[in-house]
Scaffold this active site. Structure first.
Site, mmCIF file in Angstrom:
data_model
loop_
_atom_site.group_PDB
_atom_site.id
_atom_site.type_symbol
_atom_site.label_atom_id
_atom_site.label_comp_id
_atom_site.label_asym_id
_atom_site.label_seq_id
_atom_site.Cartn_x
_atom_site.Cartn_y
_atom_site.Cartn_z
ATOM 1 N N HIS A 258 0.985 -1.188 0.522
ATOM 2 C CA HIS A 258 -0.192 -0.140 0.075
ATOM 3 C C HIS A 258 1.120 1.419 -0.026
ATOM 4 C CE1 HIS A 258 1.390 -0.924 3.915
ATOM 5 N NE2 HIS A 258 0.622 0.415 4.443
ATOM 6 N N ASN A 259 0.424 2.433 -0.768
ATOM 7 C CA ASN A 259 0.671 3.743 -0.934
ATOM 8 C C ASN A 259 2.511 3.453 -1.199
ATOM 9 O OD1 ASN A 259 -0.902 3.560 1.985
ATOM 10 N ND2 ASN A 259 -0.505 5.819 1.310
#
Length: 366
Positions: A258-259
């Site tokens: 994620h991210n």
């Protein structure tokens, strides 16, 4: 069936000899028959070409094509570039008819453009937008409010989550998963993992407590001309989106957490893993099994050799290797030194015996 003239037009190179020669497929030089196009784009393949039976071949620049008994040939200055053009010309792609199979489920408000192919048992969610000329194979699922760009190719069993934004000419190999939840959990009080990270090893007195999920409210944004390999997973962002830049190519069995923000025209090879929140620059190459820690920055044009483990910031243009990652020349010197250790220890042992007198017979001077 293809002609040598057609391949020459694709390559932008002249034919030497008979351009009307036809062939059915490309072949390695040694096994090529009369109806094959032999790919011998290096002098190293010269002997194999002579043992084969090809009438037509692609050769290295400056090769004497007639000496190989060929009827026609094309010479190229850069083998891999020629290989890209030849394989694109000869690949007829997946067998998919234009149209929507009767078993497809399409949600309310979905916008399917002209010239789209959707194979058996695919599921297209509500308010999905599918661009013109996209090809979606069997058993693909696309979540609600996702956008899939023009001329995309999404192969069997791909799973694309909701609110994902994908550019044009996207390719996803079988089994890829884009837009799963990120791996983010926390506890009510500071836990042993957090404390040990601060102190580099001291957990204190860990308290047993459950892990609570941090939900992924972001999604995934993918630029134009991106390819994603088989069984690769790209997680949604927690708040902001996970981003894959234009032109980046991702191999099989890669995990992008994620991210992460990955730049343009990167190459990410098989079994690479990126933990959350890192930024990867443009034209970065990560070799097979590279691991990238969370919340670090990798500059533009970095090359990381296979199995490199990256725990700290990498400056633009560096070539790195090892665990932990160091400059490649340093890593190779360390490896050479490690291989010399057994011999060095033997020499040290012999020197110690000489200095201390151990292992020598006693002498009676009386």
């Amino acid at each position: 069936m293809f002609t040598l003239d057609q391949i020459a037009a694709t390559l932008g190179r002249p034919v030497q000899g008979d351009g009307s020669l036809t062939f059915d497929r490309a072949s390695e030089p040694g096994s090529a028959g009369p109806n094959d196009l032999a790919l011998a784009m290096s002098p190293a393949y010269g002997d194999a070409l002579r043992t084969g039976k090809a009438r037509a071949a692609i050769l290295w620049d400056g090769a004497d094509w007639e000496s190989f008994g060929l009827s026609g040939a094309i010479t190229v200055p850069r083998a891999r570039l020629a290989m890209a053009a030849i394989t694109a010309a000869l690949d007829d792609g997946p067998d998919m008819n234009v149209g929507i199979h009767p078993t497809v489920i399409i949600g309310d408000g979905a916008d399917i453009a002209e010239g789209v192919s959707i194979g058996p048992y695919a599921v297209i969610g509500a308010n999905v937008v599918v661009g013109r000329g996209a090809r979606i194979a069997a058993h693909v699922t696309i979540g609600r409010q996702t956008r899939l760009g023009e001329d995309a190719l999404v192969l069997q069993g791909v799973r694309i989550g909701s609110h994902v934004h994908i550019g044009d000419r996207f390719v996803a190999q079988p089994g890829a998963i884009i837009g799963a939840d990120g791996f983010s959990f926390t506890t009510e009080f500071e836990n042993g993992v957090e404390r040990s990270r601060k102190t580099l090893g001291d957990q204190g007195d860990p308290v047993r407590q459950p892990w609570g999920r941090i939900h992924s409210l972001g999604s995934v944004r993918i630029g134009d001309d991106v390819e994603v390999g088989a069984n690769t997973t790209i997680d949604k962002g927690t708040i902001a989106d996970t981003v894959i830049g234009r032109g980046t190519k991702i191999d099989n069995l890669v995990h992008i957490g994620h991210n992460n923000r990955i730049g343009e025209d990167c190459l990410i090879c098989g079994q690479v893993g990126l933990a959350g929140g890192s930024t990867v620059g443009h034209q970065v190459v990560l070799g097979g099994q590279v691991g990238v820690s969370d919340n670090i920055t990798i500059g533009d044009h970095v090359v990381a050799g296979g199995a490199t483990k990256i725990f700290t910031r990498v400056r633009a243009g560096e070539v790195i290797l090892g665990n932990p990652a160091v400059k490649m020349e340093t890593a190779l010197a360390m490896q050479r030194a490690t291989r010399r250790l057994p011999r060095a220890l033997e020499a040290l042992s012999e020197l110690r015996k000489t200095v201390t007198g151990k292992g020598q017979g006693t002498r009676d001077d009386g």
